[in-house]
Design an enzyme around this catalytic site. Structure first.
Site, PDB file in Angstrom:
ATOM      1  N   ARG A   1       0.812  -1.256   0.118  1.00  0.00           N
ATOM      2  CA  ARG A   1      -0.064  -0.073  -0.059  1.00  0.00           C
ATOM      3  C   ARG A   1       0.655   1.278  -0.165  1.00  0.00           C
ATOM      4  NH1 ARG A   1      -3.847  -0.802   5.016  1.00  0.00           N
ATOM      5  NH2 ARG A   1      -2.238  -2.150   5.517  1.00  0.00           N
TER       6      ARG A   1
ATOM      7  N   ASP B   1      -0.132 -14.332   0.388  1.00  0.00           N
ATOM      8  CA  ASP B   1      -0.369 -14.139   1.737  1.00  0.00           C
ATOM      9  C   ASP B   1      -0.173 -15.292   2.543  1.00  0.00           C
ATOM     10  OD1 ASP B   1      -1.786 -11.974   3.879  1.00  0.00           O
ATOM     11  OD2 ASP B   1      -2.251 -13.989   4.262  1.00  0.00           O
TER      12      ASP B   1
ATOM     13  N   ARG C   1      -5.219  -1.980  -6.512  1.00  0.00           N
ATOM     14  CA  ARG C   1      -5.767  -2.633  -5.445  1.00  0.00           C
ATOM     15  C   ARG C   1      -7.167  -1.686  -5.241  1.00  0.00           C
ATOM     16  NH1 ARG C   1      -8.539  -4.189  -2.046  1.00  0.00           N
ATOM     17  NH2 ARG C   1      -7.917  -4.635   0.019  1.00  0.00           N
TER      18      ARG C   1
ATOM     19  N   TYR D   1      -3.435 -17.815  14.062  1.00  0.00           N
ATOM     20  CA  TYR D   1      -4.519 -17.141  13.317  1.00  0.00           C
ATOM     21  C   TYR D   1      -5.910 -18.021  13.361  1.00  0.00           C
ATOM     22  CZ  TYR D   1      -1.809 -13.203  11.423  1.00  0.00           C
ATOM     23  OH  TYR D   1      -0.817 -12.171  11.407  1.00  0.00           O
TER      24      TYR D   1
END
Length: 348
Positions: free
Chosen positions: A27, A72, A36, A148
Site C-alpha cells: 500500500r 499471503d 488495489r 490465526y
C-alpha cells in the site's frame, strides 16, 4: 541474473550487499494502490497476472535485489477448508478452530489444485522480469498459521492458541502436523514454478517461551527447512521477537536467519556463528527519519554485519504510510555503502 541474494544466502562473496524489503509490494506504492482500488485483496492474490504485476512494481521502482511473490501466508490455509476473509484490517476467520472436530475436518490439499495460482504468478513474474532478479517464494510457519486459525485473527494475548497448547497438546500437534503436511508441498510447488529461494514466516513464534517454542514450533520448522533445502534452494527463516530463540532457530539448518531491530546484527551473528547468513534489520519506522539519519542507520547495520553473509532488509514489513522515495534512498544507500564495505572502508 543479479544473484547477490542467492550468493549471500550461501555465504559467498558479492560485489555489494543485497537488499529487499518485506511487504515491498503493497500500500505504500501508489501504483499498487491504483490496482488495489479495483479489486479485493484476496482476489488480487488469486489473479496471476495482477499478482505478478504488483510483485514486479518494487523491483522496477526501488531497484531491490529480489522480487517476493505477492501473496499471503494464509492462502494455503484457506485451501485446507477453513473460510478466510482478508482485508486492509487483516485476516479474519469467522469460524475459528475451537474443537477436535474442527481440526479433523481440515484437509491436506493438493497444492496445484488448491493454490496453483501462486505457482502461475511466479512463472509470470519470472517472465516479466526476464529472470533479472530471483523470485522469493514463501509460506507461514505452522505455529503462526495455527494462531490465526484458532484465535480467529490477530491477537494481543494469544490466550486461545496457548490454552490449546497447554491444555490439549496432542490436539495442537495434530494441527501442526496437518499444517506442515500442507506447507511443504505448497513451498515445493513454488520452487518448481521458479522460486529460487524461499522464506518461512514464523511471525508469532516469539510469543512462545524458549521451552514452548522448542516443543511446539521447532520440530515442524526443522522438517520444513530440511525438506526445502533438499530441493537445492536456500531457506530463510524469519520471525519477530525471536532473539531468545536464535540458538533454536539455528538448529533448523536454515541458510539465513532473519533478525528484527531488537538485536544488533553483530550480536545476532555472534549467537548464530559464522555458518549461518543473517537478514535484517532496520526498524521499519526508520524510513521516517531525515535522510542523513537514515543513511547513518544503514551504515551502522552494514558495518556491524560485515561484507559476507548478510542480506539487508527491514526488521519487519514496510508500513503503508512509508514514502517510496525513502525506500528508494534506502536501497541506493545499501548498495553504495555495501561497495565501500568491500573496499575496506570503515562504515562505523
Amino acid at each position: 541474473m543479479n544473484d547477490r541474494l542467492l550468493r549471500t544466502a550461501r555465504r559467498q562473496p558479492t560485489d555489494t550487499t543485497p537488499v529487499w524489503l518485506m511487504r515491498q509490494a503493497g500500500r505504500y506504492l501508489p501504483e499498487y494502490r491504483a490496482i488495489r482500488g479495483n479489486i479485493a485483496f484476496l482476489d488480487l492474490c488469486k489473479n496471476p497476472d495482477l499478482a505478478a504485476e504488483v510483485t514486479v512494481q518494487p523491483v522496477t521502482r526501488l531497484g531491490v535485489d529480489a522480487a517476493i511473490i505477492f501473496s499471503d501466508i494464509l492462502i494455503p490455509v484457506e485451501a485446507m477448508g477453513i473460510h478466510l476473509e482478508l482485508g486492509d484490517k487483516g485476516p479474519h476467520f469467522p469460524n475459528p478452530l475451537r474443537t477436535a472436530a474442527d481440526i479433523d475436518k481440515l484437509g491436506i490439499p493438493d497444492p496445484v489444485e488448491g493454490t496453483g495460482f501462486v505457482a502461475e504468478a511466479i512463472r509470470r513474474t519470472r517472465k516479466a522480469l526476464n529472470d533479472s532478479v530471483p523470485v522469493i517464494g514463501f509460506a507461514g510457519a505452522p505455529f503462526t498459521l495455527a494462531a490465526y486459525m484458532v484465535e480467529g485473527g490477530g491477537s494481543k494475548s494469544y490466550i486461545v492458541i496457548k490454552r490449546l497448547l497447554f491444555e490439549q497438546p496432542a490436539l495442537a500437534h495434530r494441527l501442526f502436523q496437518k499444517l506442515t503436511d500442507t506447507l511443504i508441498p505448497y513451498l515445493k510447488m513454488q520452487v518448481e514454478a521458479g522460486a529460487s529461494i524461499v522464506q518461512i514466516f514464523d511471525s508469532w513464534g516469539g510469543e512462545l517461551s524458549p521451552y514452548d517454542f522448542e516443543r511446539f514450533s521447532l520440530p515442524y520448522l526443522t522438517r520444513m527447512v530440511q525438506e526445502l533445502k533438499a530441493t537445492g534452494v536456500p531457506v530463510i527463516l524469519f520471525g519477530t521477537n525471536m532473539t531468545p530463540h536464535l540458538p533454536l532457530l539455528k538448529r533448523t539448518g536454515a541458510d539465513v536467519i532473519g533478525l528484527d531491530w531488537r538485536v544488533n546484527v553483530d550480536e545476532g551473528r555472534r549467537i548464530l556463528g559464522p555458518d549461518v547468513a543473517t537478514q535484517g534489520n532496520l526498524d521499519p519506522l526508520h524510513l521516517f527519519l531525515p535522510r542523513e539519519e537514515l543513511d547513518a542507520r544503514v551504515k551502522d547495520i552494514l558495518g556491524r554485519a560485515g561484507p559476507v553473509g548478510h542480506i539487508f532488509n527491514l526488521g519487519h514489513g514496510i508500513l503503508p504510510p512509508s514514502d517510496p522515495d525513502a525506500a528508494k534512498f534506502l536501497v541506493d544507500a545499501v548498495h553504495r555503502h555495501g561497495v565501500a564495505l568491500r573496499q575496506g572502508i570503515a562504515l562505523r
